[in-house]
Design a protein around this motif. Structure first.
Motif, PDB file in Angstrom:
ATOM      1  N   LYS A  23     -39.156 -32.587 -37.970  1.00  0.00           N
ATOM      2  CA  LYS A  23     -38.430 -33.132 -36.816  1.00  0.00           C
ATOM      3  C   LYS A  23     -38.394 -32.132 -35.666  1.00  0.00           C
ATOM      4  CE  LYS A  23     -35.437 -36.301 -39.409  1.00  0.00           C
ATOM      5  NZ  LYS A  23     -34.037 -36.637 -39.764  1.00  0.00           N
ATOM      6  N   LYS A  24     -38.218 -30.857 -35.994  1.00  0.00           N
ATOM      7  CA  LYS A  24     -38.201 -29.836 -34.932  1.00  0.00           C
ATOM      8  C   LYS A  24     -39.555 -29.744 -34.234  1.00  0.00           C
ATOM      9  CE  LYS A  24     -34.585 -26.812 -36.769  1.00  0.00           C
ATOM     10  NZ  LYS A  24     -34.242 -25.436 -37.218  1.00  0.00           N
ATOM     11  N   ILE A  25     -40.620 -29.780 -35.012  1.00  0.00           N
ATOM     12  CA  ILE A  25     -41.954 -29.694 -34.411  1.00  0.00           C
ATOM     13  C   ILE A  25     -42.243 -30.934 -33.567  1.00  0.00           C
ATOM     14  CG2 ILE A  25     -44.426 -29.638 -34.946  1.00  0.00           C
ATOM     15  CD1 ILE A  25     -43.778 -27.890 -37.336  1.00  0.00           C
ATOM     16  N   ILE A  32     -43.161 -31.004 -24.790  1.00  0.00           N
ATOM     17  CA  ILE A  32     -44.341 -30.408 -24.156  1.00  0.00           C
ATOM     18  C   ILE A  32     -45.261 -31.482 -23.566  1.00  0.00           C
ATOM     19  CG2 ILE A  32     -46.439 -29.069 -24.604  1.00  0.00           C
ATOM     20  CD1 ILE A  32     -44.839 -27.535 -26.743  1.00  0.00           C
ATOM     21  N   PHE A  33     -45.564 -32.512 -24.349  1.00  0.00           N
ATOM     22  CA  PHE A  33     -46.580 -33.478 -23.934  1.00  0.00           C
ATOM     23  C   PHE A  33     -46.024 -34.641 -23.113  1.00  0.00           C
ATOM     24  CE2 PHE A  33     -48.454 -31.566 -27.784  1.00  0.00           C
ATOM     25  CZ  PHE A  33     -49.621 -31.071 -27.220  1.00  0.00           C
ATOM     26  N   GLN A  34     -44.743 -34.956 -23.286  1.00  0.00           N
ATOM     27  CA  GLN A  34     -44.193 -36.099 -22.559  1.00  0.00           C
ATOM     28  C   GLN A  34     -43.303 -35.683 -21.391  1.00  0.00           C
ATOM     29  OE1 GLN A  34     -42.305 -38.909 -25.185  1.00  0.00           O
ATOM     30  NE2 GLN A  34     -44.076 -39.026 -26.589  1.00  0.00           N
ATOM     31  N   HIS A  35     -42.645 -34.541 -21.530  1.00  0.00           N
ATOM     32  CA  HIS A  35     -41.733 -34.097 -20.478  1.00  0.00           C
ATOM     33  C   HIS A  35     -42.236 -32.850 -19.759  1.00  0.00           C
ATOM     34  CE1 HIS A  35     -38.711 -37.016 -21.793  1.00  0.00           C
ATOM     35  NE2 HIS A  35     -39.002 -36.647 -23.054  1.00  0.00           N
ATOM     36  N   SER A  36     -43.490 -32.426 -20.065  1.00  0.00           N
ATOM     37  CA  SER A  36     -44.137 -31.296 -19.374  1.00  0.00           C
ATOM     38  C   SER A  36     -43.348 -30.000 -19.467  1.00  0.00           C
ATOM     39  CB  SER A  36     -44.385 -31.654 -17.895  1.00  0.00           C
ATOM     40  OG  SER A  36     -45.191 -32.806 -17.782  1.00  0.00           O
ATOM     41  N   VAL A  44     -38.139 -25.262 -25.502  1.00  0.00           N
ATOM     42  CA  VAL A  44     -38.976 -25.222 -26.704  1.00  0.00           C
ATOM     43  C   VAL A  44     -38.561 -24.075 -27.615  1.00  0.00           C
ATOM     44  CG1 VAL A  44     -41.334 -24.947 -27.547  1.00  0.00           C
ATOM     45  CG2 VAL A  44     -40.896 -26.308 -25.501  1.00  0.00           C
ATOM     46  N   LYS A  45     -38.294 -22.919 -27.030  1.00  0.00           N
ATOM     47  CA  LYS A  45     -37.893 -21.771 -27.848  1.00  0.00           C
ATOM     48  C   LYS A  45     -36.574 -22.006 -28.563  1.00  0.00           C
ATOM     49  CE  LYS A  45     -40.342 -18.072 -25.398  1.00  0.00           C
ATOM     50  NZ  LYS A  45     -40.209 -16.805 -24.658  1.00  0.00           N
ATOM     51  N   SER A  52     -39.007 -19.297 -36.399  1.00  0.00           N
ATOM     52  CA  SER A  52     -40.327 -18.760 -36.032  1.00  0.00           C
ATOM     53  C   SER A  52     -41.426 -19.814 -36.206  1.00  0.00           C
ATOM     54  CB  SER A  52     -40.665 -17.518 -36.876  1.00  0.00           C
ATOM     55  OG  SER A  52     -39.709 -16.510 -36.680  1.00  0.00           O
ATOM     56  N   LEU A  53     -41.156 -21.025 -35.724  1.00  0.00           N
ATOM     57  CA  LEU A  53     -42.110 -22.119 -35.814  1.00  0.00           C
ATOM     58  C   LEU A  53     -42.994 -22.171 -34.579  1.00  0.00           C
ATOM     59  CD1 LEU A  53     -39.728 -24.914 -37.191  1.00  0.00           C
ATOM     60  CD2 LEU A  53     -41.251 -23.419 -38.488  1.00  0.00           C
ATOM     61  N   VAL A  54     -44.073 -22.914 -34.685  1.00  0.00           N
ATOM     62  CA  VAL A  54     -44.978 -23.150 -33.559  1.00  0.00           C
ATOM     63  C   VAL A  54     -45.158 -24.654 -33.403  1.00  0.00           C
ATOM     64  CG1 VAL A  54     -46.216 -20.963 -33.738  1.00  0.00           C
ATOM     65  CG2 VAL A  54     -46.970 -22.907 -35.090  1.00  0.00           C
ATOM     66  N   PRO A  55     -45.406 -25.146 -32.176  1.00  0.00           N
ATOM     67  CA  PRO A  55     -45.491 -26.604 -31.940  1.00  0.00           C
ATOM     68  C   PRO A  55     -46.855 -27.187 -32.308  1.00  0.00           C
ATOM     69  CG  PRO A  55     -45.728 -25.447 -29.870  1.00  0.00           C
ATOM     70  CD  PRO A  55     -45.459 -24.393 -30.891  1.00  0.00           C
ATOM     71  N   THR A  56     -47.332 -26.906 -33.490  1.00  0.00           N
ATOM     72  CA  THR A  56     -48.589 -27.477 -33.972  1.00  0.00           C
ATOM     73  C   THR A  56     -48.369 -28.090 -35.344  1.00  0.00           C
ATOM     74  OG1 THR A  56     -49.231 -25.342 -34.924  1.00  0.00           O
ATOM     75  CG2 THR A  56     -50.031 -25.841 -32.702  1.00  0.00           C
ATOM     76  N   ARG A  57     -49.082 -29.188 -35.607  1.00  0.00           N
ATOM     77  CA  ARG A  57     -48.992 -29.850 -36.902  1.00  0.00           C
ATOM     78  C   ARG A  57     -50.004 -29.227 -37.858  1.00  0.00           C
ATOM     79  NH1 ARG A  57     -48.796 -34.885 -33.689  1.00  0.00           N
ATOM     80  NH2 ARG A  57     -46.627 -35.605 -33.634  1.00  0.00           N
TER      81      ARG A  57
END
Length: 661
Positions: A23-25, A32-36, A44-45, A52-57
């Protein structure tokens, strides 16, 4: 790294693939992709930084999450990239900067010292490059060799006692940690030692960083301290190694070295390609096919030659692993004993050669246990031993079979010219060091006739293999894991009665890696010429005993049966420094944290898959039950009985004297 907080974070706060993480990702990706929203923006941080997550699946997570599989368990440590090509390479690079800054001949002396380090074993220590400080064209194994041999090289290199002591302590901690990390077989004792080594290494880094930041603060102000406090991910990953080994086994099971070695094959083929993007891959594939075809042809020709015995080529004799040592049947040189001693004249090495040789042979004939050739026999007893035709037969190579710490069988090739150093068990009354060391001068065999009683008939000639050696003794300087220094050795004086002696090859444990004591130079004065000393490379004042055979000096190895009585002495030495209560507390806290964190991890896993709690508990009980059954079964089957016509390996090894080593 290595502190209580760090070790607790490594275990208790391990990542778990949960629905909350997904859910966090997804939330971060939506921003990032919808609200720029910027990837490194505050919104995001605020979502990702807490874990220590990153926004990638992750593909493994997407495919396996429905099967309640935590893909983080697939991630293991990487000794090659994190330590050898990471932490150690960075430290060695910094040491090279210090050497260049010191000026003078420091860098030149460093390269010269590395070049003079002898090779050891079959690929254990390779010959170093003439310009080791440049670090060009070095693989991970080269950096490993640099670390294993670095302490004798850096001893008094900078001519600054304070800095030298700090550097040598750090190098010893690094070499010790690396030795534990690369063991192929661990026990509870070695893992506890590994925890201690991790704590000590972390404390060394913490102290060094404090000195560095204090110097920056004094020079540039407090702002420089904040900028200088950079994170070192590869260094802090070292704290994960002991527990990763506990959970997933030793690091050789998941090393990246085989894949990295394939890089050399591609780099070797690339110069023979057109170097164009369209045809390069096809060209490399064609080269691979050609090499495979050539290999098949060579193997077929070799097999045909073996069947037809073409050429009558000299083939190396295969040695049975149940034989502790091997010396060739035929000799390379033959000497008349009287004439050979006459040619050597006043050489101190052969001053009492014949009486000592007969003492050794008489002890072997009578089956007396070796205790340093301290038996005192009469002239009549010596005269009862006769050397047939007064002939000595010299050999060039001695091959020793031995058992390694992890129960693997290995072989050392010892010769008087290039690899002449060997080790035997110590017979000193004071239990200070478990081994004696010697340099091999000559390998002899002789046919011996002897009288069992004064009035008996002389027995038929029997072959005896004898090693003529020059003994070394341990220096009195502090050495070992507590002192963080290598053991120093020196030769006995030529006039000493203990300088030279004879040895039964059965007593040799294996070869040993001895490095020149560059910092202490050569002895003053003119040395007497002797066959016990190489004319091209005269003696040095001191020598270093290297750490290649780590478990021989740490103790507790499963494969070293003959060392059981020394295990307590070796394992107690340097486990926890006596003058460091903080380190002792840190190790105890670390062990407590490990146990608590493992329990917390199991609780977290149960929370993730609540629906399967009953099944997991049942499976766990089955596993525990099977383990208990195995323990009981092991106790019941402790004694193995040989079947008809079968001979147990342990019996063979004990009879040959091989298994005890």
């Amino acid at each position: 790294m290595g502190t209580e907080g760090n070790m607790h974070s490594c275990l208790a706060l391990q990542h778990v693939d949960t629905q909350a993480r997904h859910k966090k990702i997804d939330h971060a990706r939506k921003l990032i992709f919808q609200h720029s929203a910027p990837v490194d923006g505050k919104r995001v941080k605020s979502i990702l930084n807490s874990e220590s997550l990153v926004p990638t699946r992750n593909t493994f997570s997407n495919r396996l999450f429905t099967f309640v599989f935590n893909f983080f368990l697939m991630l293991v440590v990487d000794m090659l990239h994190e330590f050898e090509l990471g932490v150690w390479k960075a430290i060695f690079t910094h040491l090279m900067r210090i050497a260049h800054a010191a000026g003078g001949n420091v860098v030149k002396d460093l390269n010269w010292r590395y070049r003079r380090v002898p090779t050891f074993g079959r690929g254990t220590i390779w010959r170093f490059h003439r310009n080791a400080s440049a670090m060009k064209h070095l693989a991970a194994r080269d950096f490993e060799d640099l670390l294993q041999c670095t302490i004798p090289v850096f001893e008094d290199l900078l001519l600054d006692p304070d800095n030298d002591s700090i550097i040598l302590d750090l190098l010893f901690d690094l070499a010790t940690w690396q030795a534990y990390g690369k063991l192929h077989l661990h026990t509870e004792d070695t893992l506890d030692f590994f925890d201690s080594a991790t704590v000590v290494l972390g404390k060394s880094e913490h102290t060094a960083r404090g000195r560095r930041l204090a110097a920056l603060a004094a020079k540039q102000g407090a702002l420089a301290v904040a900028k200088g406090a950079t994170s070192c991910p590869k260094f802090h990953a070292l704290g994960d190694y002991p527990n990763t080994i506990r959970i997933r086994g030793t690091t050789d099971n998941y090393t990246t070295q085989p894949g990295e070695l394939e890089h050399r094959r591609l780099k070797r083929r690339y110069p023979r390609t057109p170097k164009t993007k369209a045809t390069m891959t096809a060209s490399i594939a064609n080269q691979d096919a050609i090499e495979c075809l050539c290999t098949k042809v060579i193997d077929a020709r070799a097999q045909f030659a073996a069947q037809q015995d073409i050429g009558n080529r000299h083939r190396q004799v295969r040695i049975s692993p149940s034989t502790h040592y091997h010396i060739a049947k035929s000799a390379c040189m033959t000497y008349d004993l009287t004439g050979w001693l006459g040619e050597l004249g006043d050489d101190p090495a052969v001053k009492n050669f014949l009486p000592c040789l007969k003492d050794h042979l008489y002890a072997c004939v009578r089956g007396l246990a070796y205790e340093g050739d301290e038996h005192d026999f009469t002239d009549a007893e010596r005269n009862s031993v006769l050397i047939t035709d007064n002939k000595l037969f010299e050999h060039s190579i001695l091959q020793i079979n031995y058992t390694m710490y992890d129960l693997r069988r290995e072989q050392d090739s010892i010769n008087p010219r290039t690899r002449a150093d060997l080790m035997v068990m110590s017979h000193e009354e004071e239990r200070t060091h478990p081994y004696w060391y010697a340099g091999l001068i000559k390998i002899f065999h002789m046919n011996v006739e002897y009288y069992e009683t004064p009035n008996s008939v002389r027995c038929r000639p029997k072959r005896f293999n004898v090693l003529f050696v020059r003994w070394l003794k341990c220096n009195t300087s502090p050495a070992g894991f507590a002192a963080k220094r290598l053991q120093r050795l020196k030769f006995f004086e030529d006039e000493s009665p203990d300088a030279y002696g004879f040895l039964d090859p059965e007593c040799v444990i294996r070869g040993v890696h001895i490095i020149l004591g560059f910092a202490f130079g050569r002895p003053e004065g003119l040395l007497i010429p002797t066959i016990g000393r190489c004319e091209a490379d005269p003696d040095w004042v001191l020598y270093y005993l290297n750490m290649d055979m780590f478990m021989r000096f740490r103790g507790g190895a499963v494969g070293h049966k003959g060392m059981r009585e020394w295990d307590n002495v070796l394992q107690c030495e340097g486990h926890i420094p006596e003058d460091s209560d903080d380190e002792a507390d840190a190790v105890i806290e670390m062990m407590e944290v490990n146990e608590a964190a493992i329990a917390d991890e199991s609780d977290d896993d149960n929370e993730v898959d609540e629906e399967d709690d009953s099944e997991d508990e049942l499976g766990l009980e089955d596993e525990l039950g099977s383990d208990e059954d195995d323990v009981l079964r092991d106790d019941e089957e402790d004694e193995i009985i040989a079947e008809d016509g079968e001979e147990l390996d342990d019996n063979i090894l004990m009879e040959e004297g091989y298994g005890a080593l």
